[in-house]
Scaffold this active site. Structure first.
Site, PDB file in Angstrom:
ATOM      1  CD  GLU A 128      -2.768  -1.233   2.449  1.00  0.00           C
ATOM      2  OE1 GLU A 128      -2.682  -0.345   3.334  1.00  0.00           O
ATOM      3  OE2 GLU A 128      -3.628  -2.138   2.458  1.00  0.00           O
ATOM      4  CD  GLU A 176       7.373 -13.265  -3.529  1.00  0.00           C
ATOM      5  OE1 GLU A 176       6.752 -13.608  -2.510  1.00  0.00           O
ATOM      6  OE2 GLU A 176       7.443 -12.090  -3.921  1.00  0.00           O
ATOM      7  CG  LEU A 210      34.475  -3.659 -18.086  1.00  0.00           C
ATOM      8  CD1 LEU A 210      34.307  -5.086 -17.577  1.00  0.00           C
ATOM      9  CD2 LEU A 210      35.930  -3.407 -18.490  1.00  0.00           C
TER      10      LEU A 210
END
Ligand SMILES: Cc1cc2nc3c(=O)[nH]c(=O)nc-3n(C[C@H](O)[C@H](O)[C@H](O)COP(=O)(O)OP(=O)(O)OC[C@H]3O[C@@H](n4cnc5c(N)ncnc54)[C@H](O)[C@@H]3O)c2cc1C
Length: 383
Positions: free
Chosen positions: A130, A246, A341
């Protein structure tokens, strides 16, 4: 690398077919979808047609009835296409939300929702965070109050993956304001056509741009009480029980992206020249690459042992927390050095290292931040 014991010939065939699918149906469109900030629903249906969505679901709900390990090998191919936007939405749909429904939904809910999750007709979202709370989930304020045979839901969610495309939201809401914080939360299924449900802004993100991330708004939103998952007050414990799966998916995402960035950079530094020699031959750069190769290889070894333990049914919650923070921070170190790089080309959109560097920045935040992972580990250490 030691051969995984659970990886069968069937897994390899599944993985090879996923690789071909990604090359044909995903790779050519990544740039367009990133610009459009959306993965078309059509792709979900194509994924479903091939049996890639929730293959572990029993056949009676449309799945293939195979082990979860098929999802693991599929996820690896999705991330390897260097398209983490897709991997994020799929992880929420197939590895978090669908298991909640299959484990805790009523028979009617399962029959109504799960076949579409497999075919790609139905896309799931997970509404936990939220505007005022994320890490401290037990502080959530969205309420679901019983009225007649319905729940009446009021509140707002934010940062919701699949928020634009979703057909159903697994919503975390407070059903008992008097109960202790953790015990007053329940999970309720909300269809996107429920009265009082609307989508807020589609959020513009630093990375994962094709991933539709949105706010969800609930204003006197009504859903039947039968849409509850599990029992009232069990929401928090249900959310906690699936965390290893998860976070394992996030560990894989971080690792495979680090591997891909390193591979790309090795190719680049062997051809790009400066001061009459390839840039990879400067000792400062070759040592940097050697360090990254070491970290990536050690990460792979750790991850493989983690998956083996997970597949064997062991409690890996502490090790997964270790892998989640370390691999996602490692992927960010690798992203920074690899982009450096590439020089100026690394900062240009036409080089995938540019997008990947943005995408991996989400990893130490989502699915429990680095700090929360360290909190879990410290607690296990008795601190
Ligand atoms: C790309 C993306 C996709 C997402 N998808 C979803 C989704 O599908 N569904 C969903 O519900 N949510 C989703 N989220 C939200 C995500 O889960 C939260 O962002 C995350 O849990 C952190 O919460 P927060 O953003 O409110 O940060 P906060 O909780 O406000 O934390 C801010 C900072 O404080 C630190 N912090 C907090 N508590 C402590 C502590 N005790 N000790 C030390 N440091 C602490 C945090 O680690 C962080 O660095 C997504 C977020 C992103 C970026």
């Amino acid at each position: 690398m030691k051969q995984k014991e659970w990886l069968t010939q069937e897994h390899r065939i599944f993985q090879e077919s996923a690789k071909r699918f990604m090359a044909k149906e995903v790779l050519p469109h990544i740039e367009q979808w990133e610009q459009e900030r959306l993965i078309p629903r059509e792709l979900w249906r194509k994924l479903g047609d091939q049996g890639y969505l929730c293959p572990w679901l029993p056949e009676e709900y449309g799945g293939l009835g195979v082990e979860y390990t098929y999802s693991i090998v599929f996820q690896e191919e999705v991330v390897r296409t260097t398209f983490y936007s897709l991997a994020t939405g799929l992880r929420v749909h197939a590895d978090i939300a669908a298991p909640y429904i299959s484990r805790h939904g009523s028979e009617e809910i399962k029959r109504r929702i799960l076949p579409g999750c497999v075919s790609g007709e139905t896309i799931l979202a997970l509404g936990m965070t939220e505007p005022d709370c994320g890490s401290d989930l037990a502080a959530l304020r969205t309420s679901a109050v019983k009225d007649g045979g319905d729940y009446v839901i009021n509140g707002q969610k934010t940062f919701i993956s699949n928020g634009i495309n979703c057909d159903w939201v697994v919503l975390a809401a407070r059903t008992d304001p008097k109960a202790p914080r953790h015990r007053g939360i329940s999970l309720v299924m909300v269809p996107s056509d429920a009265p009082g449900f609307s989508r807020g802004r589609r959020l513009d993100k630093m990375g994962l741009r094709a991933q539709d991330t949105a706010e969800l708004i609930f204003e006197d939103c009504r859903v039947p009480q039968e849409y509850l998952l599990g029992k009232e007050g069990q929401g928090f414990s249900i959310m906690m029980e699936n965390l290893s799966q998860e976070r394992l998916a996030i560990c894989l995402g971080a690792l495979v992206q680090a591997e891909r960035m390193l591979e790309m950079t090795l190719d680049y530094v062997k051809t790009r020249t400066a001061f009459g020699q390839t840039i990879g031959s400067f000792q400062a750069n070759s040592f940097k690459l050697a360090e990254m190769a070491t970290e990536v290889t050690m990460g792979r070894t750790f991850y493989e042992s983690l998956v083996d333990s997970f597949v064997a049914g062991e409690d890996v919650s502490t090790q997964v927390a270790m892998g989640k923070w370390w691999l996602s921070e490692m992927a960010n170190r690798v992203a920074y050095a690899c982009l450096q790089l590439h020089g100026g080309y690394g900062y240009m959109e036409e080089y995938p290292i540019c997008r990947m560097s943005r995408d991996v920045r989400a990893l130490p935040i989502v699915g429990g931040s680095t700090e929360i992972m360290k909190q879990i580990i410290a607690k296990r250490l008795g601190l």
